[in-house]
Motif scaffolding. Structure first.
Motif, PDB file in Angstrom:
ATOM      1  N   GLY A  75     -53.516   9.444  34.299  1.00 46.53           N
ATOM      2  CA  GLY A  75     -54.451   9.420  33.179  1.00 46.53           C
ATOM      3  C   GLY A  75     -53.744   9.231  31.857  1.00 46.53           C
ATOM      4  N   TYR A  76     -52.577   9.854  31.720  1.00 49.99           N
ATOM      5  CA  TYR A  76     -51.789   9.691  30.498  1.00 49.99           C
ATOM      6  C   TYR A  76     -51.320   8.253  30.344  1.00 49.99           C
ATOM      7  N   LEU A  77     -50.877   7.641  31.438  1.00 47.99           N
ATOM      8  CA  LEU A  77     -50.416   6.253  31.381  1.00 47.99           C
ATOM      9  C   LEU A  77     -51.564   5.318  31.019  1.00 47.99           C
ATOM     10  N   SER A  78     -52.753   5.602  31.531  1.00 48.95           N
ATOM     11  CA  SER A  78     -53.934   4.808  31.164  1.00 48.95           C
ATOM     12  C   SER A  78     -54.245   4.976  29.686  1.00 48.95           C
ATOM     13  N   TYR A  79     -54.076   6.185  29.185  1.00 46.61           N
ATOM     14  CA  TYR A  79     -54.278   6.456  27.756  1.00 46.61           C
ATOM     15  C   TYR A  79     -53.324   5.619  26.905  1.00 46.61           C
ATOM     16  N   LEU A  80     -52.060   5.561  27.320  1.00 49.41           N
ATOM     17  CA  LEU A  80     -51.081   4.766  26.577  1.00 49.41           C
ATOM     18  C   LEU A  80     -51.464   3.298  26.536  1.00 49.41           C
ATOM     19  N   GLN A  81     -51.978   2.808  27.657  1.00 50.80           N
ATOM     20  CA  GLN A  81     -52.307   1.388  27.750  1.00 50.80           C
ATOM     21  C   GLN A  81     -53.610   1.051  27.057  1.00 50.80           C
ATOM     22  N   GLU A  82     -54.632   1.862  27.258  1.00 53.42           N
ATOM     23  CA  GLU A  82     -55.969   1.506  26.787  1.00 53.42           C
ATOM     24  C   GLU A  82     -56.290   2.023  25.387  1.00 53.42           C
ATOM     25  N   VAL A  83     -55.781   3.197  25.043  1.00 51.94           N
ATOM     26  CA  VAL A  83     -56.078   3.780  23.741  1.00 51.94           C
ATOM     27  C   VAL A  83     -54.961   3.487  22.742  1.00 51.94           C
ATOM     28  N   LYS A  84     -53.717   3.808  23.123  1.00 51.12           N
ATOM     29  CA  LYS A  84     -52.591   3.544  22.236  1.00 51.12           C
ATOM     30  C   LYS A  84     -52.216   2.066  22.211  1.00 51.12           C
ATOM     31  N   GLN A  85     -52.661   1.324  23.255  1.00 52.00           N
ATOM     32  CA  GLN A  85     -52.416  -0.110  23.363  1.00 52.00           C
ATOM     33  C   GLN A  85     -50.933  -0.457  23.336  1.00 52.00           C
ATOM     34  N   LEU A  86     -50.156   0.346  24.072  1.00 50.61           N
ATOM     35  CA  LEU A  86     -48.746   0.027  24.226  1.00 50.61           C
ATOM     36  C   LEU A  86     -48.602  -1.195  25.132  1.00 50.61           C
ATOM     37  N   THR A  87     -47.499  -1.877  24.992  1.00 48.66           N
ATOM     38  CA  THR A  87     -47.260  -3.051  25.822  1.00 48.66           C
ATOM     39  C   THR A  87     -47.069  -2.643  27.279  1.00 48.66           C
ATOM     40  N   ALA A  88     -47.239  -3.602  28.170  1.00 49.61           N
ATOM     41  CA  ALA A  88     -47.082  -3.326  29.602  1.00 49.61           C
ATOM     42  C   ALA A  88     -45.683  -2.816  29.916  1.00 49.61           C
ATOM     43  N   ASN A  89     -44.678  -3.367  29.237  1.00 46.88           N
ATOM     44  CA  ASN A  89     -43.298  -2.926  29.478  1.00 46.88           C
ATOM     45  C   ASN A  89     -43.074  -1.493  29.021  1.00 46.88           C
ATOM     46  N   SER A  90     -43.695  -1.119  27.893  1.00 46.24           N
ATOM     47  CA  SER A  90     -43.553   0.252  27.399  1.00 46.24           C
ATOM     48  C   SER A  90     -44.179   1.246  28.363  1.00 46.24           C
ATOM     49  N   VAL A  91     -45.359   0.901  28.890  1.00 43.51           N
ATOM     50  CA  VAL A  91     -46.032   1.777  29.851  1.00 43.51           C
ATOM     51  C   VAL A  91     -45.209   1.862  31.143  1.00 43.51           C
TER      52      VAL A  91
END
Length: 303
Positions: free
Chosen positions: A14-30
């Motif tokens: 769930g945290y990783l999804s938060y980083l991707q969808e809410v924080k909009q981090l790049t795929a490499n960062s996630v």
């Protein structure tokens, strides 16, 4: 062919999804964060079972750091891993999953040696730019890549991620929407670079999509190709082969600091998380700190 990434605990996922969808981090960062959380979680579950990652005491994480050092992990890599875990614990704390973030305020940065970046001096930077010709069109486009790397301090991935729509004609600036760590910023473009950018846009086919495309297949420019462009430019200019796209970014920051630009301003232009990251350029400029203190008027007037 790589299979799907191994699933972690649902709370971590769930945290990783938060980083991707809410924080909009790049795929490499996630991906990097996933890798860190997985290896730390696996180590602790094997050596100190009984607690989920977000409820671990500080001693557990210190044990993992000690183990990682024994395995030969570099301090820079450990500092990055620690940042990933700290971010996850902060997310868990704010979500009520743990009583506190045990890594809050804990950092390895003060223990790390300063890595002084290599830069070009003004004469070398001028040679690099002058070695790039204006004709024919492909050469002119490659010249613009060099100009934007040095004149705006873009990271390679940021340059490749630019779209035509990110260029603001009215404000003479470029919007970086895919910055490192999800940070976005507006970067003003120097006058000389702006003129060549406008000329490029006027002759470019299509008003949408990637700002820079490959010459063969008209696909979005990728990091390896930018590296090739810089290496060819360096060869033409007769410079040392250690010069990379990152060198041009470091040179941008160092030359601005050498001209007295405030470190906070440079930090924002470069997309740094804090001015502390930008301070490394002080180490590139011998005598800069010593010169600065001479501006203080502390001498008493004679009676």
């Amino acid at each position: 062919m790589k299979g799907p990434a191994l699933k972690l605990d649902p709370w971590i996922e769930g945290y990783l999804s938060y980083l991707q969808e809410v924080k909009q981090l790049t795929a490499n960062s996630v991906k990097d964060t996933r890798c860190t959380l997985r290896k730390v979680d696996q180590y602790l579950n094997h050596h100190r079972p009984g607690q989920p990652l977000w409820r671990r005491p500080l001693e557990d994480f210190l044990g993992w750091l000690s183990f990682a050092r024994e395995q030969g992990y570099r301090e820079t890599g450990l500092a990055k891993d620690l940042s990933h875990v700290r971010g996850f614990l902060e997310y868990s704390f704010r979500s009520g999953r743990c009583e506190r973030n045990v890594l809050d305020g804990f950092s390895l940065q003060d223990q790390l040696p300063v890595q002084v970046p290599q830069i070009l001096n003004l004469e070398e930077a001028e040679r690099l730019v002058k070695a790039q010709t204006h004709q024919p069109a492909p050469e002119r486009h490659r010249r613009l890549v060099i100009l934007l790397l040095y004149g705006c301090g873009f990271r390679t991935a940021e340059l490749c991620g630019l779209d035509v729509g990110d260029v603001n004609i009215e404000r003479q600036e470029i919007f970086v929407r895919k910055g490192k760590g999800g940070y976005q910023r507006y970067v003003p473009v120097p006058g000389g670079v702006w003129v060549e950018l406008l000329a490029y846009l006027s002759e470019r086919k299509g008003k949408r999509g990637a700002l820079f495309r490959t010459e063969a297949k008209a696909c979005r420019l990728q990091n390896p190709r930018v590296g090739e462009i810089v290496r060819e430019a360096v060869r033409r200019a007769g410079l040392e082969d250690w010069v990379t796209p990152k060198t041009l970014r470091h040179t941008f920051g160092s030359h601005l600091m050498d001209r007295g630009v405030d470190v906070g301003v440079i930090s924002k232009l470069m997309g740094h998380r804090s001015p502390a990251e930008t301070g490394v350029y002080l180490h590139v400029l011998p005598g800069k700190k010593e010169q600065a203190v001479q501006h203080l008027k502390l001498q008493e007037k004679p009676q």
